[in-house]
Motif scaffolding. Structure first.
Motif, PDB file in Angstrom:
ATOM      1  N   ASP A 189      16.003   7.834  28.694  1.00  0.00           N
ATOM      2  CA  ASP A 189      15.416   6.582  29.188  1.00  0.00           C
ATOM      3  C   ASP A 189      16.047   5.362  28.533  1.00  0.00           C
ATOM      4  N   ASN A 190      16.251   5.429  27.228  1.00  0.00           N
ATOM      5  CA  ASN A 190      16.828   4.264  26.541  1.00  0.00           C
ATOM      6  C   ASN A 190      18.268   4.017  26.988  1.00  0.00           C
TER       7      ASN A 190
ATOM      8  N   ALA B  18      12.370  -2.710  37.121  1.00  0.00           N
ATOM      9  CA  ALA B  18      10.923  -2.681  36.874  1.00  0.00           C
ATOM     10  C   ALA B  18      10.469  -1.276  36.495  1.00  0.00           C
ATOM     11  N   TYR B  19      11.061  -0.278  37.124  1.00  0.00           N
ATOM     12  CA  TYR B  19      10.674   1.105  36.804  1.00  0.00           C
ATOM     13  C   TYR B  19      11.067   1.469  35.369  1.00  0.00           C
ATOM     14  N   VAL B  20      12.332   1.209  34.994  1.00  0.00           N
ATOM     15  CA  VAL B  20      12.763   1.605  33.648  1.00  0.00           C
ATOM     16  C   VAL B  20      12.045   0.780  32.584  1.00  0.00           C
TER      17      VAL B  20
ATOM     18  N   SER C 163       5.811   2.253  28.022  1.00  0.00           N
ATOM     19  CA  SER C 163       4.924   3.336  27.598  1.00  0.00           C
ATOM     20  C   SER C 163       5.525   4.129  26.443  1.00  0.00           C
ATOM     21  N   CYS C 164       6.874   4.086  26.314  1.00  0.00           N
ATOM     22  CA  CYS C 164       7.544   4.830  25.234  1.00  0.00           C
ATOM     23  C   CYS C 164       7.972   3.923  24.090  1.00  0.00           C
ATOM     24  N   SER C 165       7.613   2.629  24.165  1.00  0.00           N
ATOM     25  CA  SER C 165       7.947   1.651  23.112  1.00  0.00           C
ATOM     26  C   SER C 165       9.453   1.550  22.887  1.00  0.00           C
TER      27      SER C 165
END
Length: 1146
Positions: free
Chosen positions: A530-531, A566-568, A574-576
């Protein structure tokens, strides 16, 4: 001579090595050959037998070459060949035929006839030398003679002769001789027709079938010559096909299939529809038995079966074969399951099964419109096979490393489905693939097969999936850039983070990557961490600034970029995961400056939620929501369909209900803005969307009230909008009042101006003849305002309604008009305009009486309602005199009776409570009171249990007034109906089957009435005689724990207090109530498992009336009402136990 030959034959047949004792074998052999010219059939038969025995004893010139000297073996061979065939041609004796065939077959295996055939390969079309013409036939003539000679043997009734002849032909055709010439002669001389005839008459004899098919298959090498014969004899092959199909691994099973396939390819037009259907049926049975494990099958047979089915599918009239789709559905399923389940050691059959599946799919998608239902079933089956077996094969291919050809074949079928399947099947299949981790799987396949072909096919399928799941032809970006796209996810992320302002190819790749990443988001797939994805997207925004080459549609791609970002961001929050404020500001700036369309693309809930949490985006999002509202009003059916492709009203309603976004505030602000500056259509669209949101999620009403939507309603009613806006706005107000919680109404300052404006609107255009829907809806709105005021909220708006003189006058006019109709009032039910209006007015009066009790109790003299309608001018609050209510109860239809009886009960209860507090005298006459009693008594037996219950409760209240004075005593004691009611009640408790139908389920009010009669200062004598010991015993015996109510328990408590119960009665009741209490405790634990029922809203005046009726009857009360009733029963039982215990102590 015949005898000598016979004896020689016997010796050769019975004596071992008899030929070895013959001194001059060559002379004997030559003489025997020469004697074949003799005319006697018997002698020739014996000669042939002796020659046959010499041949198998290796005593022929070709076996003793060293002793032959200068003998011409070729001449001997030609002579023997010619003479033997002449004998075979002329004889009708099967024994002679058998000896001749045996001789020829034996010698043919030794090779002399090959020499004959090879010696003159060019002589078929040449003239032989003159000195040979007298002695020997030409090769051409010999072959013709051979063809003519075997015909008679083929038609023999002797099985050995037939099989021997076929074996002879097969051997000659399999030799090294001049095969082409022999093939041509046999076909030209119609030998094939004779073989087909042998097959037809064979009765599926296995020897004949095997021999015949072997010969026919060799004849089929001459395709051009043989196809006409095959076309003629094809009908003979079909029973043979069915026969060999039943036997696993039959020797000529594949041969028959090959002949059928040759016919299908070369002369398909001669096959009739029934023949093609029969072939398809037989081949399907072969695959079925193989798939079920009943029979095995060779790879060659499997390939031929698939090939023939493919030819049938390609035939011009395939679409006219009724049962073909069902056969192909079954056969393709078995073909795929057997080959891709590793049943075959060889992978050779796999492409053929895939080709069959592909042709079956094309068959569904092309051709005529016949058998549409069957073709849809076939199409569904193929897609099901692809979604299970083929998809599983792809998943295993990444692990097992299967072949590239199979991979390409499967992906081609997938592409066909995605691009050409009917209805919504492409979307469903794309969803299936995408939800099966397709994007990760595709990268794995490209890594396993690193070829350009595989990469092209994989990206083509991926583009089609993206087209289907995202829409807007986003897959086109992948198709345009696939040759430049890498197959490694790390390289994809690297490319995305580059500057592409001057590199169109790189920009195309980045568009494709953005499309793939966004499509992945809907199926919880990650091509990278994700990052890493967030970093690449932010880098892309920073370096490219939201700019795309002019060749790329900006609005479509920028919309996708906005949603992906917006999604990422929503995931990273939520994952900070840290983000870049600079990239966010850059994107937000472009969003405010450029055109983009929120509705053009499928949206992820996480993305849209994140967007509507950003206060900085209020301006661009307001524009997008206005477009959404317009689209909703233009095509409401699509926006209500919960489409997986676009933003729909369901998604917006859920976001509003969550309370985690600014959508409700945005919609209210937008409404305020367009009321001041926008058009009427825009106002209508926004109000319609808010109304639909409240309809879908009634609890969202609290959100809109907190955003001051009430002020917007006030502004709308201050402007001269059309009736469509007023109607939808009125329903919206009603539904908000219906579904919002009481705490939301604590700030009532905004409700008073709106209520006053609504009252002005109602009073300006309504009378007793009105049929205006907006006015009726607003009366419902006023009802709910009054209802809430009973909970001490919206008090001032309620006072404005109750004290509104115009509304009071209007109510009185409508009620008087209804009363004046007399018996004809019964015709005016809710289906008529006047009946509907009257119902609403009566409901308004009912809620007004409830509200009066709460907000103006100290100022109201409830006995003012005990007056004649002539004194109506003295009324200053909203209400109806008891006398008029009685008229409405007596003459009105069922709905009017119900509301009027509810109003009367409310009034009598308030009068009773007030008299109890003030000890006031009754101001009405005895006659007036008797009239009320008479009306309520008459309706005690109403078929409507609610009306009957209300009337029974009214009588109980009036009976309670007996303690106040003599007038009340006179009025109650003169009633004759009480006794009838009590007698019906007694029968209902002792013998329920004997009661009148109208009295069913009305014991509760009768029990209360009995209690009131028992509490009179002077209990009627008839009541004492009615409740004697015998009756009470019958009642107790008839009671069970499940039909005990609090009213029944209270009645027995009163009977016990009045000493009507004996000790036996009390003991029996004590045991019964113990059981009843235990059942209540057990039932209450189960009742707690049920949650709160869903709130209802109104879309029509019928819905509105139903909600108001339910509210009046407390049907919309808290679901704990059942538990409250149970608690009342438990308290009544406890009170009975206490009183019975106190009586025992006394």
């Amino acid at each position: 001579m015949s005898l000598q030959l016979h004896c020689l034959g016997v010796l050769l047949n019975t004596t071992k090595d008899a030929a070895a004792h013959i001194v001059d074998k060559l002379s004997l052999f030559l003489n025997l050959v020469n004697d074949l010219r003799l005319p006697s059939d018997e002698i020739r038969g014996e000669i042939l037998f002796v020659l046959y025995k010499l041949s198998i004893s290796n005593a022929t010139p070709w076996d003793i070459i060293c002793d032959n000297g200068d003998v011409d073996l070729l001449a001997i061979g030609r002579n023997l060949f010619q003479l033997s065939l002449e004998v075979l041609l002329k004889t009708q004796n099967d024994t002679v035929r058998l000896n001749c065939i045996a001789l020829l077959l034996t010698l043919a295996k030794k090779g002399p006839f090959d020499l004959v055939l090879l010696s003159s390969q060019s002589s078929i079309n040449c003239v032989e030398p003159e000195h040979m013409q007298n002695d020997y036939m030409s090769l051409n003539a010999s072959l013709v003679l051979f063809a003519e000679a075997v015909k008679g043997s083929l038609l023999s009734t002797n099985l050995e002769v037939q099989t021997g002849t076929l074996d002879l032909i097969f051997h000659f055709l399999s030799s090294d001789g001049n095969i082409c010439a022999l093939l041509q002669i046999l076909i030209d001389e119609n030998v094939a027709d004779y073989i087909f005839e042998v097959l037809r008459l064979s009765g599926n004899n296995d020897l004949l079938v095997i021999s015949s098919i072997q010969v026919l298959l060799i004849l089929a090498r001459s395709e051009e010559k043989f196809k006409e014969k095959l076309a003629i004899g094809f009908s003979t092959l079909l029973p043979v096909l069915h026969y060999v199909a039943e036997i696993p691994f039959h020797p000529v099973q594949s041969h028959v299939l090959q002949l059928v396939w040759i016919c299908m390819v070369n002369c398909s037009g001669i096959l009739s529809l029934p023949q093609e259907e029969q072939i398809a049926c037989t081949l399907t049975a072969i695959l079925r038995r193989n798939g079920n494990g009943e029979h095995g099958m060779s790879s060659e047979t499997f390939i031929l079966v698939c090939s023939i089915l493919i030819e049938i599918l390609k035939s011009p009239h395939a679409h006219d074969i009724e049962k073909l789709p069902s056969f192909i559905e079954e056969s393709s399923r078995y073909a795929i399951s057997s080959t891709l389940s590793h049943e075959y050691d060889s992978r050779i059959p796999i492409p053929h099964s895939l080709l069959l599946l592909k042709e079956a799919l094309l068959f569904c998608l092309e051709g005529s419109k016949y058998n549409i239902s069957s073709k849809k079933d076939l199409e569904d089956s193929i897609i099901g096979t692809c979604g299970t077996i083929l998809l599983h094969w792809l998943e295993s291919a990444v692990v097992d490393g299967n072949d590239e050809e199979t991979l390409a074949g499967i992906l081609q079928i997938f592409q066909l489905i995605l691009s050409r399947a009917t209805d919504k099947k492409p979307l469903k299949f794309a969803e299936l693939l995408a939800s099966s981790s397709w994007f990760s799987l595709s990268l794995g396949l490209m890594g396993l097969f690193p070829t350009d072909h595989v990469k092209s096919v994989v990206y083509l399928v991926t583009s089609s999936i993206v087209d289907r799941v995202l829409g807007c032809n986003y897959g086109e970006t992948i198709r345009d850039a696939h040759i430049y796209l890498p197959s490694d996810p790390t390289e994809l992320m690297y490319l995305l983070g580059q500057c592409s302002t001057e590199d169109f190819n790189l920009a195309s790749c980045q568009c494709a990557i953005l499309s793939i990443l966004y499509a992945c988001s809907f199926y919880n797939e990650r091509l990278a961490a994700d990052n890493q994805i967030l970093a690449s997207v932010e880098q892309y925004i920073l370096l490219n600034g939201g700019n795309f080459p002019y060749e790329i549609n900006f609005s479509v791609m920028f919309t996708l970029l906005v949603h992906l970002y917006a999604y990422v961001r929503g995931i990273s929050y939520s994952c900070s995961i840290p983000h870049s404020p600079e990239a966010e500001n850059t994107l937000f700036h472009v969003m405010t400056q450029k055109d983009w369309d929120l509705l053009a693309i499928r949206v992820h809930p996480i993305a849209i939620k994140w967007l509507f949490q950003k206060q900085e985006l209020m301006e661009p999002l307001a524009f997008q929501m206005l477009n959404f509202c317009k689209t909703f009003c233009e095509d409401e059916t699509i926006m209500l369909s919960n489409s997986s492709q676009l933003v729909d009203i369901q998604m917006v309603a859920e976001l509003v209900l969550s309370g985690e976004t600014v959508i409700s505030f945005l919609l209210v602000s937008l409404l305020n803005q367009i009321v001041k500056e926008g058009t009427e259509d825009e106002v209508f669209s926004v109000v319609s969307v808010i109304a639909e949101i409240v309809t879908i999620s009634p609890c969202s009403s609290d959100q809109f009230i907190s955003c001051s939507i009430v002020d917007s309603f006030h502004d709308i009613y201050c402007l001269p909008y059309s009736s469509r806006i007023q109607t939808v706005c009125s329903y919206l107000i009603f539904n908000i009042l219906c579904s919002a919680s009481a705490l939301t109404f604590s700030q009532e300052d905004e409700w008073l101006p709106l209520t006053v404006k609504l009252l002005e609107f109602i009073n300006s255009g309504i009378d007793y003849t009105s049929s205006n829907q907006e006015h009726k809806i607003l009366i419902g709105v006023l009802c709910f305002v009054l209802h809430h005021s009973a909970s001490k909220v919206l008090v001032e708006p309620a006072k404005a309604i109750i004290l509104n003189s115009s509304l009071v006058s209007l109510t009185d006019v409508i009620v008087q008009k209804a009363c004046s109709k007399g018996p004809s009032l019964f015709q005016h039910n809710q289906d008529t305009a006047f009946g509907e209006l009257l119902s609403l007015v009566l409901l308004l009066v009912f809620f007004s009486l409830r509200s009066l009790h709460t907000i103006l109790e100290a100022s109201i003299d409830w006995q003012d309602f005990l007056q004649h309608s002539e004194d109506i001018q003295s009324f200053s609050v909203l209400g109806i005199p008891c006398h008029d209510l009685c008229r409405l109860m007596h003459f009105g239809p069922p709905s009017i009776k119900l509301i009027a009886s509810q109003c009367l009960l409310e009034l009598l209860t308030r009068i009773s409570d007030q008299r109890t507090c003030t000890n006031a005298e009754l101001r009405c006459s005895v006659k007036y009171l008797k009239s009320i009693i008479a009306v309520t008594e008459g309706l005690v037996f109403s078929e409507d249990s609610k009306v009957a219950g209300n009337c029974g409760a009214c009588l109980s209240v009036i009976l309670g007034w007996e303690k106040f004075g003599s007038q009340e005593k006179v009025a109650t004691r003169e009633s004759k109906w009480f006794r009838l009611i009590m007698e019906e009640f007694a029968v209902a408790l002792t013998a329920p089957g004997l009661t009148s139908k109208s009295f069913t389920n009305q014991q509760k009010f009768a029990a209360n009435l009995a209690i009131s009669l028992l509490r009179l200062s002077q209990v009627p004598d008839w009541l004492t005689s009615l409740f004697d010991s015998h009756l009470i015993s019958g009642i107790v015996a008839n009671l069970s724990a499940r039909n005990v109510t609090a009213e029944i328990v209270n009645l027995f408590s009163e009977l016990m207090a009045r000493k009507y119960l004996s000790k036996e009665h009390i003991v029996a009741l004590h045991n019964l109530f113990q059981v009843c209490r235990r059942q209540v405790y057990e039932g209450s634990s189960k009742a707690q498992m049920f949650g709160q029922s869903a709130k209802k809203v109104a879309r029509s005046t019928d819905d509105m009336l139903a909600l108001l009726f339910g509210l009046m009857l407390n049907q919309n009360a808290d679901p704990g009402a059942v538990q409250s009733e149970q608690q009342t029963l438990l308290r009544a039982i406890d009170l009975f136990f206490q009183e019975s215990s106190g009586r025992e102590r006394r």
